[in-house]
Write a protein that holds these residues in place. Structure first.
Motif, mmCIF file in Angstrom:
data_model
loop_
_atom_site.group_PDB
_atom_site.id
_atom_site.type_symbol
_atom_site.label_atom_id
_atom_site.label_comp_id
_atom_site.label_asym_id
_atom_site.label_seq_id
_atom_site.Cartn_x
_atom_site.Cartn_y
_atom_site.Cartn_z
ATOM 1 N N THR A 91 4.123 -10.586 -0.352
ATOM 2 C CA THR A 91 4.879 -9.372 -0.028
ATOM 3 C C THR A 91 3.927 -8.291 0.456
ATOM 4 N N ALA A 92 4.504 -7.342 1.176
ATOM 5 C CA ALA A 92 3.734 -6.196 1.665
ATOM 6 C C ALA A 92 4.578 -4.941 1.551
ATOM 7 N N GLY A 93 3.897 -3.819 1.502
ATOM 8 C CA GLY A 93 4.576 -2.534 1.622
ATOM 9 C C GLY A 93 4.525 -2.118 3.085
ATOM 10 N N PHE A 160 -3.763 -0.985 -5.888
ATOM 11 C CA PHE A 160 -2.298 -0.873 -5.790
ATOM 12 C C PHE A 160 -1.912 0.570 -6.111
ATOM 13 N N ILE A 178 0.828 -2.857 3.974
ATOM 14 C CA ILE A 178 -0.249 -2.964 2.984
ATOM 15 C C ILE A 178 -0.008 -4.155 2.057
ATOM 16 N N GLU A 179 -1.075 -4.890 1.789
ATOM 17 C CA GLU A 179 -1.065 -5.954 0.775
ATOM 18 C C GLU A 179 -2.474 -6.024 0.206
ATOM 19 N N MET A 180 -2.817 -7.065 -0.520
ATOM 20 C CA MET A 180 -4.084 -6.990 -1.263
ATOM 21 C C MET A 180 -4.975 -8.231 -1.144
ATOM 22 N N SER A 203 8.577 -5.812 0.890
ATOM 23 C CA SER A 203 9.314 -5.627 -0.367
ATOM 24 C C SER A 203 9.536 -4.155 -0.684
ATOM 25 N N ASP A 204 8.747 -3.281 -0.062
ATOM 26 C CA ASP A 204 8.891 -1.852 -0.360
ATOM 27 C C ASP A 204 8.325 -1.009 0.781
ATOM 28 N N PRO A 206 6.370 2.306 0.644
ATOM 29 C CA PRO A 206 5.800 3.346 -0.225
ATOM 30 C C PRO A 206 5.905 4.752 0.377
HETATM 31 N N1 HPA Z 1 0.704 -1.977 -2.129
HETATM 32 C C1 HPA Z 1 -0.089 -3.036 -2.224
HETATM 33 N N2 HPA Z 1 0.372 -4.286 -2.164
HETATM 34 C C2 HPA Z 1 1.687 -4.455 -1.993
HETATM 35 C C3 HPA Z 1 2.557 -3.390 -1.889
HETATM 36 C C4 HPA Z 1 2.034 -2.077 -1.952
HETATM 37 O O1 HPA Z 1 2.765 -1.075 -1.861
HETATM 38 N N3 HPA Z 1 3.809 -3.892 -1.741
HETATM 39 C C5 HPA Z 1 3.694 -5.229 -1.758
HETATM 40 N N4 HPA Z 1 2.413 -5.581 -1.909
#
Ligand code: HPA
Length: 237
Positions: A91-93, A160, A178-180, A203-204, A206
Motif C-alpha cells: 500500500t501507499a499514501g 511513517f 509514499i511507502e517504505m 490506502s490513504d 495523508p
Molecule cells: N506513509 C508511509 N507508508 C505508507 C503510507 C503512508 O502514509 N500509506 C501506506 N503506506
C-alpha cells in the motif's frame, strides 16, 4: 542455502517472488491465488510459499516493514536462492493531487530519505529505478484491467510518523505516493543484477486526511494482485 532469516532449501523458491509487507498477507495470497502452495519458510513468522499461477511457478513471501527488513529478505532471495524477479505488492499514501484512494501506483523510480545507498560509496546521488522488463510488462497488463493506475516516481520513507511533514515538498517534484520499502528493493536488484518492481494500492491520502475502508482495501488489493500475477506470467514467457 538456508540463511539466518529463511530456512528454504535450494530450489524451494520460484524465479519470481511477490512480496507483501505482511506475512499473513503472503499466506492469504498463497491460499487464494496459487495452485498447490507449499510453505517454505516460517523463521520469525516471515511466511513464504511457492505454488503456481496459470501454470507458472510463483513464490510469495512477506518482507516486513521498512527498508532494513525488505533489504535483508530481498538480498537473500537474490543472492542465496537465485531469484530473478521480486515484485513488491503493498500500500501507499497518495502524494500527487492526481492520485486518488484505491488507485494503483507502479513505481518507475523510488526517491528516498534513507541512507541505504551510502553502502555503495558513490560520489553522488543514486536514482533507484525499477527494472524495465517488469515495469513494461506491468504497464501492458494494467491496460487490460478496469482500474485507475499511475506510473512514476514514488517516495520510500524511513519514517511513517514524520516530524518534518515533508510530503508537500515531494509533491512539488511530481512524486506520486509514499511507502517504505521500494528504494532498498530497487538498489538490491541493481547491485545483484536482478529485477524488481513495486506495485501499490493507495490506502490513504495523508495530505487530504482520507483513508480507505477495509472493504475498499480488499477490492483494490484484488486488482493489484491480478496485475502482479499477470506481470509474473508475462516475464516468464
Ligand atoms: N506513509 C508511509 N507508508 C505508507 C503510507 C503512508 O502514509 N500509506 C501506506 N503506506
Amino acid at each position: 542455502m538456508p540463511t539466518p532469516h529463511n530456512n528454504a532449501k535450494p530450489g524451494d523458491i520460484a524465479n519470481t517472488v511477490l512480496m507483501p509487507g505482511d506475512p499473513l498477507r503472503a499466506r492469504f495470497i498463497a491460499e487464494n491465488y496459487l495452485e498447490s502452495p507449499v510453505c517454505y519458510n516460517e523463521v520469525r513468522g516471515m511466511l513464504g510459499y511457492t505454488g503456481k499461477y496459470k501454470g507458472v511457478p510463483v513464490s510469495v513471501q512477506g518482507s516486513g516493514m521498512g527498508m532494513p527488513s525488505i533489504g535483508i529478505y530481498s538480498y537473500e532471495l537474490f543472492t542465496e536462492y537465485s531469484v530473478g524477479n521480486i515484485i513488491r505488492v503493498g500500500t501507499a499514501g497518495a502524494i500527487a493531487d492526481s492520485v486518488e484512494l484505491r488507485d494503483i501506483i507502479i513505481g518507475m523510480s523510488a526517491s528516498t530519505n534513507s541512507a541505504y545507498a551510502a553502502q555503495y560509496r558513490l560520489p553522488g546521488t543514486y536514482a533507484p529505478t525499477a527494472s524495465w522488463d517488469l515495469l513494461s510488462a506491468a504497464a501492458e497488463a494494467a491496460k487490460g484491467l478496469d482500474c485507475r493506475y499511475h506510473i512514476g516516481n514514488i517516495f520510500s520513507s524511513d519514517t511513517f510518523y514524520d516530524d518534518a511533514n515533508s510530503l508537500a515538498d515531494w509533491q512539488k517534484l511530481g512524486v506520486l505516493g509514499i511507502e517504505m520499502e521500494a528504494a532498498a528493493l530497487y538498489m538490491n536488484a541493481a547491485r545483484t543484477g536482478k529485477n524488481a518492481l513495486a506495485i501499490l494500492t493507495v490506502s490513504d491520502c495523508p495530505l487530504r486526511g482520507l483513508s480507505t475502508t477495509a472493504e475498499e482495501r480488499q477490492t483494490s488489493f484484488r486488482t493489484m494482485m491480478e496485475l502482479a500475477l499477470e506481470t509474473a506470467v508475462a516475464v516468464n514467457e
